[in-house]
Every structure is written in C-alpha cells, then in structure tokens.
Design a protein around this motif. Structure first.
Motif, PDB file in Angstrom:
ATOM      1  N   CYS A   1       1.015  -1.237   0.011  1.00  0.00           N
ATOM      2  CA  CYS A   1       0.018   0.023   0.101  1.00  0.00           C
ATOM      3  C   CYS A   1       0.777   1.308  -0.042  1.00  0.00           C
ATOM      4  N   VAL A   2       0.660   2.349  -0.815  1.00  0.00           N
ATOM      5  CA  VAL A   2       1.175   3.701  -1.049  1.00  0.00           C
ATOM      6  C   VAL A   2       0.347   4.518  -0.704  1.00  0.00           C
ATOM      7  N   PRO A   3       0.565   5.377   0.673  1.00  0.00           N
ATOM      8  CA  PRO A   3      -0.145   6.569   0.986  1.00  0.00           C
ATOM      9  C   PRO A   3       0.147   7.789   0.218  1.00  0.00           C
ATOM     10  N   SER A   4      -0.746   8.626  -0.172  1.00  0.00           N
ATOM     11  CA  SER A   4      -0.354   9.748  -0.536  1.00  0.00           C
ATOM     12  C   SER A   4      -1.455  11.051  -0.098  1.00  0.00           C
ATOM     13  N   HIS A   5      -0.739  12.195   0.112  1.00  0.00           N
ATOM     14  CA  HIS A   5      -1.539  13.171   0.766  1.00  0.00           C
ATOM     15  C   HIS A   5      -2.606  13.752  -0.296  1.00  0.00           C
ATOM     16  N   ALA A   6      -3.818  13.822   0.323  1.00  0.00           N
ATOM     17  CA  ALA A   6      -4.855  14.227  -0.722  1.00  0.00           C
ATOM     18  C   ALA A   6      -5.600  15.793  -0.215  1.00  0.00           C
ATOM     19  N   GLY A   7      -5.004  16.371   0.611  1.00  0.00           N
ATOM     20  CA  GLY A   7      -5.392  17.642   1.225  1.00  0.00           C
ATOM     21  C   GLY A   7      -5.855  17.576   2.628  1.00  0.00           C
ATOM     22  N   GLU A   8      -5.642  18.711   3.268  1.00  0.00           N
ATOM     23  CA  GLU A   8      -6.141  18.837   4.792  1.00  0.00           C
ATOM     24  C   GLU A   8      -5.541  17.507   5.695  1.00  0.00           C
ATOM     25  N   GLU A   9      -6.658  16.692   5.969  1.00  0.00           N
ATOM     26  CA  GLU A   9      -6.212  15.792   6.801  1.00  0.00           C
ATOM     27  C   GLU A   9      -6.850  14.573   6.310  1.00  0.00           C
ATOM     28  N   LYS A  10      -6.901  14.306   4.962  1.00  0.00           N
ATOM     29  CA  LYS A  10      -7.296  13.176   4.269  1.00  0.00           C
ATOM     30  C   LYS A  10      -5.955  12.534   3.170  1.00  0.00           C
ATOM     31  N   TYR A  11      -5.929  11.268   3.250  1.00  0.00           N
ATOM     32  CA  TYR A  11      -5.148  10.711   2.751  1.00  0.00           C
ATOM     33  C   TYR A  11      -5.516   9.633   1.428  1.00  0.00           C
ATOM     34  N   GLN A  12      -4.781   9.637   0.446  1.00  0.00           N
ATOM     35  CA  GLN A  12      -5.202   8.403  -0.725  1.00  0.00           C
ATOM     36  C   GLN A  12      -4.558   7.103  -0.421  1.00  0.00           C
ATOM     37  N   VAL A  13      -4.978   6.019  -0.491  1.00  0.00           N
ATOM     38  CA  VAL A  13      -4.306   4.932  -0.115  1.00  0.00           C
ATOM     39  C   VAL A  13      -4.394   3.879  -1.397  1.00  0.00           C
ATOM     40  N   GLU A  14      -3.314   3.587  -2.075  1.00  0.00           N
ATOM     41  CA  GLU A  14      -3.385   2.756  -3.362  1.00  0.00           C
ATOM     42  C   GLU A  14      -2.743   1.528  -2.804  1.00  0.00           C
ATOM     43  N   CYS A  15      -3.494   0.581  -2.873  1.00  0.00           N
ATOM     44  CA  CYS A  15      -3.116  -0.909  -2.531  1.00  0.00           C
ATOM     45  C   CYS A  15      -3.408  -1.826  -3.905  1.00  0.00           C
ATOM     46  N   GLY A  16      -2.414  -1.476  -4.986  1.00  0.00           N
ATOM     47  CA  GLY A  16      -2.462  -2.515  -5.999  1.00  0.00           C
ATOM     48  C   GLY A  16      -3.495  -1.556  -7.088  1.00  0.00           C
ATOM     49  N   PRO A  17      -3.296  -2.266  -8.288  1.00  0.00           N
ATOM     50  CA  PRO A  17      -4.090  -1.432  -9.449  1.00  0.00           C
ATOM     51  C   PRO A  17      -5.679  -1.565  -9.136  1.00  0.00           C
ATOM     52  N   GLY A  18      -6.327  -0.445  -9.399  1.00  0.00           N
ATOM     53  CA  GLY A  18      -7.703  -0.423  -9.181  1.00  0.00           C
ATOM     54  C   GLY A  18      -8.167  -0.425  -7.811  1.00  0.00           C
ATOM     55  N   SER A  19      -7.338  -0.178  -6.688  1.00  0.00           N
ATOM     56  CA  SER A  19      -7.768  -0.249  -5.427  1.00  0.00           C
ATOM     57  C   SER A  19      -7.269   1.026  -4.919  1.00  0.00           C
ATOM     58  N   GLN A  20      -8.181   2.060  -4.689  1.00  0.00           N
ATOM     59  CA  GLN A  20      -7.802   3.107  -3.944  1.00  0.00           C
ATOM     60  C   GLN A  20      -8.871   3.327  -2.785  1.00  0.00           C
ATOM     61  N   HIS A  21      -8.302   4.038  -1.878  1.00  0.00           N
ATOM     62  CA  HIS A  21      -9.230   4.371  -0.546  1.00  0.00           C
ATOM     63  C   HIS A  21      -8.717   5.572  -0.058  1.00  0.00           C
ATOM     64  N   VAL A  22      -9.806   6.280   0.402  1.00  0.00           N
ATOM     65  CA  VAL A  22      -9.383   7.346   1.254  1.00  0.00           C
ATOM     66  C   VAL A  22      -9.470   7.385   2.530  1.00  0.00           C
ATOM     67  N   VAL A  23      -8.498   7.948   3.222  1.00  0.00           N
ATOM     68  CA  VAL A  23      -8.748   7.847   4.746  1.00  0.00           C
ATOM     69  C   VAL A  23      -8.804   9.402   5.222  1.00  0.00           C
ATOM     70  N   ASP A  24      -9.668   9.644   6.175  1.00  0.00           N
ATOM     71  CA  ASP A  24      -9.928  11.085   6.726  1.00  0.00           C
ATOM     72  C   ASP A  24      -9.509  10.908   8.255  1.00  0.00           C
ATOM     73  N   LEU A  25      -8.470  11.549   8.540  1.00  0.00           N
ATOM     74  CA  LEU A  25      -7.672  11.425  10.143  1.00  0.00           C
ATOM     75  C   LEU A  25      -8.621  12.024  10.847  1.00  0.00           C
ATOM     76  N   VAL A  26      -9.449  13.090  10.439  1.00  0.00           N
ATOM     77  CA  VAL A  26     -10.278  13.921  11.453  1.00  0.00           C
ATOM     78  C   VAL A  26     -11.591  13.162  11.903  1.00  0.00           C
ATOM     79  N   GLU A  27     -12.128  12.721  10.837  1.00  0.00           N
ATOM     80  CA  GLU A  27     -13.507  11.732  11.111  1.00  0.00           C
ATOM     81  C   GLU A  27     -13.283  10.302  11.396  1.00  0.00           C
ATOM     82  N   ASN A  28     -11.850   9.854  11.491  1.00  0.00           N
ATOM     83  CA  ASN A  28     -11.391   8.736  11.814  1.00  0.00           C
ATOM     84  C   ASN A  28     -12.088   7.713  10.981  1.00  0.00           C
ATOM     85  N   CYS A  29     -12.385   7.708   9.759  1.00  0.00           N
ATOM     86  CA  CYS A  29     -13.081   6.834   8.693  1.00  0.00           C
ATOM     87  C   CYS A  29     -12.160   6.619   7.563  1.00  0.00           C
TER      88      CYS A  29
END
Length: 78
Positions: free
Chosen positions: A45-73
C-alpha cells in the motif's frame, strides 16, 4: 456443584497464566501472527496526501481508498 465449578475455573486460570508466562514479547502468539500478516499486506500500500487531513491509499491496481484522519474513517471500511 458450585464448588466444583469454582475449582475448575481456578485450574483453568492457572493453566492460562502458565501458558502466558511462556510468551515472548508483549503480544500473545495469535495476535502477533495476525499483526504480522497485516504488516506484510500493508507493504504493497502506498499513501499519498490528498489535502487537509485526508490521504489516498493505493493498494494495487484499481484499489484506491480515502482515509480521513479527522473523522477517523476510511472509504474501505466506514
């Protein structure tokens, strides 16, 4: 009957304590094994900053997720 149950529970507690004394480290073997598997899976998995307290995490081709550190979701496991 209650005395018998109490005695069996006491023996069970002693047996579990003796097993726990053999553990090396702070985690029990089952939890350590699960943690090691999760660590191994997270290496791809490779995380990248997506603005403010959000990060985009890529775990292989076609698998992307957004992590919000403020909302803990996470978009993977809300």
């Amino acid at each position: 009957m209650i005395e018998t149950i109490r005695t069996k529970i006491m023996l069970l507690i002693v047996k579990k304590k003796e097993e726990a004394d053999k553990w090396k480290g702070m985690l029990c073997p089952k939890i350590k094994k699960k943690l090691d598997v999760n660590i191994k899976d997270s290496l791809r998995c490779v995380p990248s900053h997506a603005g403010e307290e959000k990060y985009q995490v890529e775990c292989g081709p076609g698998s992307q997720h957004v992590v919000d550190l403020v909302e803990n979701c996470c978009s993977y496991r809300n």
